[in-house]
Design an enzyme around this catalytic site. Structure first.
Site, PDB file in Angstrom:
ATOM      1  N   CYS A 195      36.735 -47.937  21.974  1.00 52.52           N
ATOM      2  CA  CYS A 195      35.464 -48.504  21.509  1.00 52.52           C
ATOM      3  C   CYS A 195      35.301 -48.413  19.997  1.00 52.52           C
ATOM      4  CB  CYS A 195      34.301 -47.804  22.193  1.00 52.52           C
ATOM      5  SG  CYS A 195      34.417 -47.805  24.003  1.00 52.52           S
ATOM      6  N   HIS A 221      28.256 -54.475  25.177  1.00 52.61           N
ATOM      7  CA  HIS A 221      29.305 -53.746  24.451  1.00 52.61           C
ATOM      8  C   HIS A 221      30.701 -54.273  24.787  1.00 52.61           C
ATOM      9  CE1 HIS A 221      31.834 -50.640  22.912  1.00 52.61           C
ATOM     10  NE2 HIS A 221      31.905 -49.906  24.023  1.00 52.61           N
ATOM     11  N   CYS A 224      31.108 -43.694  19.348  1.00 48.97           N
ATOM     12  CA  CYS A 224      31.938 -42.883  20.250  1.00 48.97           C
ATOM     13  C   CYS A 224      32.965 -43.793  20.905  1.00 48.97           C
ATOM     14  CB  CYS A 224      31.068 -42.202  21.307  1.00 48.97           C
ATOM     15  SG  CYS A 224      30.157 -43.357  22.359  1.00 48.97           S
TER      16      CYS A 224
END
Length: 428
Positions: free
Chosen positions: A97, A383, A414
């Protein structure tokens, strides 16, 4: 100065960014590839900043987390399919990510060192078109058949194929070291830090409300380019409230009493792509482009989520920013109070709240919630793993520029694998 002497670093300007609206998986972008979405985002940037001529951009850096074998050279193939000069070098990066932000950092480093004058960074991901792997037993049989020296040898190897071998390996949202999904890991952390359900729902509702308000006031006018019938993020729920979210049933942490994490306070699987334009001050000045902000610091960290203090919350899968940010601020000589805006990637509402609590435990001042994710974040936008970092950089730079004066913004992302990527943007 000797040719071998260290060169002074230069300031790296963030000039702008473009992205496609983010869409829920298996929705409008169900048949769109990583390359198609990333090309659309890049073409929007090329058109917005007039980057069509030869040599306009020194380099393109991007990546994806869920990649097909055809995506092995994603960044370069995206350039070749875009309006950017086909002679533009490109390469892929991947850090789960954190990919989009790590791509920005990689591009910025070359600009800072004088190795290039401008670069585009970004990322794309499609959860709809996730790669399906060949069953490993079938793969071994096919390799054995390929290595066979005779037709008979190949036939003998292929004769070993059974119906069960034809079942593909379906990608799972799970950490190889633990077998737990990201949501299950976040649930462990939420329990360790005692994060209440009500606070999670409040943060999620606020994210939707703020994103809706940002769209209404035109913040994304130059940041979002329409794609496949969408002109704003599909996951956005302007009418989201704590009351509505409270009616949802928990979906993570069901193995323990009092689960708190629902589909409403967790980020959905998402498709999308985003890009950011970076350059030296000289390049920007020559083109008459006013920098939105400058990238001035960055830091990465990792935690031992497989063998560390997971139950105690210190080494939760998504807690690496709890270590990266204090280190970065100490190095920069700054405190939380020095930031006008704070952007924390909202993988889960519980993870944002646990990160805030961990920063305070490590001596940082509390974050003023009126400065946190002021235009919404991942709970509202969605996301697409590798696109989020680029989305946040472009949005934060735009927010700083709106202030029409000096300002400073903090970024915290994160990532799977127990990692974190953080950065500082400043406008002087």
């Amino acid at each position: 100065m000797s040719p071998l002497a260290p060169r002074p670093t230069r300031r790296v300007a963030v000039l702008g960014g473009t992205r496609v609206p983010f869409a829920r998986s298996d929705g409008p972008y169900a048949t769109a590839s990583n390359q198609e979405m990333l090309t659309a985002a890049l073409d929007g940037l090329v058109e917005r900043y007039g980057l069509q001529e030869p040599g306009a951009v020194g380099e393109f850096v991007a990546g994806a987390v869920l990649k097909h074998s055809r995506d092995f050279n994603l960044a370069r193939e995206t350039v070749l399919g875009s309006a950017l000069d086909p002679r533009t070098p490109a390469y892929d990066v991947q850090q789960a990510c954190g990919t989009g932000l790590q791509a920005v950092i990689a591009a910025a480093n070359k600009i800072a060192l004088g190795q290039t004058e401008s670069a585009v960074a970004g990322g794309a991901d499609t959860a709809s078109d996730a790669p399906l792997g060949v069953n490993d037993r079938l793969r071994r049989i096919l390799l054995e058949a390929r290595r066979a020296k005779s037709l008979g040898g190949r036939a003998k190897a292929l004769a070993g194929i059974r119906p069960g071998h034809l079942v593909p390996d379906i990608p799972r949202n799970a950490e190889p070291r633990t077998g737990l999904s990201m949501g299950e890991h976040a649930a462990v952390t939420a329990r360790a830090w005692g994060i209440p359900r009500e606070e999670q729902d409040a943060l999620a509702a606020t994210s939707h409300q703020r994103l809706a308000a940002a769209y209404e006031r035109g913040l994304f006018r130059d940041l979002v380019v329409p794609f496949r019938g969408l002109d704003r993020d599909q996951n956005l729920r302007p009418g989201s409230t704590v009351g509505k979210l409270a009616a949802l049933k928990p979906v993570f942490g069901l193995d323990a009493p009092g689960p708190t994490m629902t589909a409403g306070n967790s980020t959905p699987l998402t498709d999308g792509a985003a890009t950011v334009l970076l350059a030296s001050e000289e390049w920007a000045r020559a083109r008459g482009v006013e920098p939105l902000a400058y990238l001035t610091a960055y830091e990465t960290a990792a935690v031992d989520f497989a063998g560390g203090d997971v139950a105690g919350g210190e080494d939760g899968l998504l807690m690496a920013p709890a270590y990266a940010v204090p280190r970065m601020l100490e190095r920069a000589g700054l405190g939380i109070g020095d930031f006008d805006l704070v952007e924390i990637h909202e993988a889960f509402a519980s993870q944002v709240l646990a990160t805030l609590a961990a920063w305070e435990k490590r001596g940082l001042a509390p974050v003023d919630r009126s400065r946190l994710n002021v235009a919404g974040s991942s709970l509202a936008t969605g996301h697409p793993f590798a696109a989020t970092g680029a989305r946040i950089v472009a949005t934060l730079a735009t927010l700083l520029a709106e202030r029409e004066g000096p300002g400073r913004g903090l970024i915290s992302v994160c990532a799977a694998g127990g990692q974190g990527v953080t950065a500082i943007l400043e406008r002087t």
